[in-house]
Design an enzyme around this catalytic site. Structure first.
Site, PDB file in Angstrom:
ATOM      1  N   ALA A   7       0.830  -1.204   0.000  1.00 53.09           N
ATOM      2  CA  ALA A   7       0.000   0.000   0.000  1.00 53.09           C
ATOM      3  C   ALA A   7       0.863   1.252   0.000  1.00 53.09           C
ATOM      4  O   ALA A   7       1.676   1.457   0.898  1.00 53.09           O
ATOM      5  CB  ALA A   7      -0.927   0.004   1.219  1.00 53.09           C
ATOM      6  N   THR A  10      -1.821   6.364  -1.785  1.00 47.01           N
ATOM      7  CA  THR A  10      -3.201   6.406  -2.268  1.00 47.01           C
ATOM      8  C   THR A  10      -3.629   5.097  -2.926  1.00 47.01           C
ATOM      9  O   THR A  10      -4.791   4.714  -2.849  1.00 47.01           O
ATOM     10  CB  THR A  10      -3.402   7.544  -3.287  1.00 47.01           C
ATOM     11  OG1 THR A  10      -2.472   7.381  -4.369  1.00 47.01           O
ATOM     12  CG2 THR A  10      -3.177   8.901  -2.629  1.00 47.01           C
ATOM     13  N   LYS A  13      -1.398  -2.464  -4.266  1.00 45.61           N
ATOM     14  CA  LYS A  13      -1.364  -3.689  -5.054  1.00 45.61           C
ATOM     15  C   LYS A  13      -1.552  -4.851  -4.090  1.00 45.61           C
ATOM     16  O   LYS A  13      -1.096  -4.778  -2.945  1.00 45.61           O
ATOM     17  CB  LYS A  13      -0.027  -3.838  -5.786  1.00 45.61           C
ATOM     18  CG  LYS A  13       0.242  -2.766  -6.802  1.00 45.61           C
ATOM     19  CD  LYS A  13       1.601  -2.966  -7.460  1.00 45.61           C
ATOM     20  CE  LYS A  13       1.619  -4.233  -8.305  1.00 45.61           C
ATOM     21  NZ  LYS A  13       2.891  -4.361  -9.071  1.00 45.61           N
ATOM     22  N   TYR A  91      20.541   2.361   7.220  1.00 47.46           N
ATOM     23  CA  TYR A  91      19.932   3.291   8.160  1.00 47.46           C
ATOM     24  C   TYR A  91      20.279   2.902   9.604  1.00 47.46           C
ATOM     25  O   TYR A  91      20.197   1.732   9.967  1.00 47.46           O
ATOM     26  CB  TYR A  91      18.408   3.273   8.020  1.00 47.46           C
ATOM     27  CG  TYR A  91      17.831   4.187   6.966  1.00 47.46           C
ATOM     28  CD1 TYR A  91      18.511   4.425   5.771  1.00 47.46           C
ATOM     29  CD2 TYR A  91      16.596   4.795   7.156  1.00 47.46           C
ATOM     30  CE1 TYR A  91      17.964   5.244   4.810  1.00 47.46           C
ATOM     31  CE2 TYR A  91      16.041   5.611   6.197  1.00 47.46           C
ATOM     32  CZ  TYR A  91      16.727   5.841   5.021  1.00 47.46           C
ATOM     33  OH  TYR A  91      16.177   6.659   4.069  1.00 47.46           O
ATOM     34  N   ASP A 100       8.250  -0.212   2.026  1.00 44.10           N
ATOM     35  CA  ASP A 100       8.314  -0.678   0.642  1.00 44.10           C
ATOM     36  C   ASP A 100       9.747  -0.746   0.136  1.00 44.10           C
ATOM     37  O   ASP A 100      10.105  -1.641  -0.642  1.00 44.10           O
ATOM     38  CB  ASP A 100       7.447   0.204  -0.260  1.00 44.10           C
ATOM     39  CG  ASP A 100       7.852   1.676  -0.229  1.00 44.10           C
ATOM     40  OD1 ASP A 100       8.535   2.100   0.723  1.00 44.10           O
ATOM     41  OD2 ASP A 100       7.451   2.405  -1.154  1.00 44.10           O
ATOM     42  N   SER A 123       4.660   7.486  -6.416  1.00 44.84           N
ATOM     43  CA  SER A 123       4.375   8.889  -6.113  1.00 44.84           C
ATOM     44  C   SER A 123       5.664   9.645  -5.858  1.00 44.84           C
ATOM     45  O   SER A 123       5.851  10.775  -6.304  1.00 44.84           O
ATOM     46  CB  SER A 123       3.458   8.993  -4.890  1.00 44.84           C
ATOM     47  OG  SER A 123       2.217   8.376  -5.152  1.00 44.84           O
TER      48      SER A 123
END
Length: 244
Positions: A7, A10, A13, A91, A100, A123
């Protein structure tokens, strides 16, 4: 049978899978009451739900509620990790990395563990580099095509342009061409940088996923299209957790 969801902010899948076999897949909107509208009767056979998401907490809660209305299976959200199966995150605070990105890298690591770049063109566009030892070398986050288009529409209201996108990068001779060619020109410049980085870092492959993956490949990115890369990584992690 398991339900897996990737997700974004907006859109989402999803796929329904039984062990290594994908039985159904589709896309949906986080704003829909039933974001899995095409799942049909199979949704009733789901025994577990695994979700990777970068959505806001409000949208994440809404998604969880929507899924729980569709099936009685437990819902688990998977997030970024410090390491897994030889893949090591650069990180220090892995909670700051979008899930993701980690799941896409892990899906790539399982199939291409010889040094690679993962480019997710959604996006936002994310670029991550992983060397052949599984060390994440870091990456970049850039505005995606639709984000740049929205910015031009919102912040430069007197600039009119045709929303149909082309791949031309020559100088535009109308405002519409200047916008569309300019966006392609920016993407082409990013592609050149990714290619140079992959060469300098000895990365063997560039894997491309996300809604604008084909556009970037059309602009010259020598990438391997992996549209379900995030779901692939998520499925693998869920299976490992279930067997452990």
């Amino acid at each position: 049978m398991n339900l897996f969801i990737d997700a974004g902010n907006t859109r989402l899948k999803w796929c329904l899978a039984n062990q290594d076999e994908v039985l159904a897949s589709g896309t949906g909107s986080l704003e829909d009451e039933n974001p899995l509208g095409m799942s049909g009767e199979l949704i009733g056979k789901v025994v577990s739900v695994a979700i990777s998401t970068v959505a806001s907490e409000e949208r994440r809660t809404h998604l969880a509620g929507s899924v729980e209305k569709l099936c009685q299976a437990p819902v688990r959200f998977y997030w970024s990790e410090q390491s897994r199966n030889g893949l090591m995150n650069a990180y220090q605070d892995v909670s700051r990395m979008g899930a993701d990105r980690w799941h896409g890298m892990y899906g790539a690591w399982l199939d291409h563990n010889q040094g690679f770049a993962v480019l997710d063109a959604g996006s936002a566009v994310t670029v991550d580099y992983v060397d052949r030892h599984g060390q994440h070398l870091g990456g970049y986050i850039l505005p995606g095509l639709q984000m740049m288009l929205r910015s031009l529409r919102t912040d430069a209201a007197r600039i009119w342009f045709d929303p149909d996108q082309g791949l031309a990068t020559d100088p535009g001779k109308s405002t519409g061409e200047c916008v569309n060619h300019g966006l392609a020109w920016l993407s082409a410049a990013m592609i050149e940088r990714v290619i140079a980085d992959a060469r300098n870092l000895s990365l063997s492959e560039i894997l491309v996923t996300g809604g604008d993956a084909d556009r970037l490949i059309g602009l010259g990115l020598p990438g391997i299209s992996r549209p379900d890369l995030v779901l692939s990584g998520l499925r693998a992690i869920h299976a490992e957790e279930a067997s452990g």
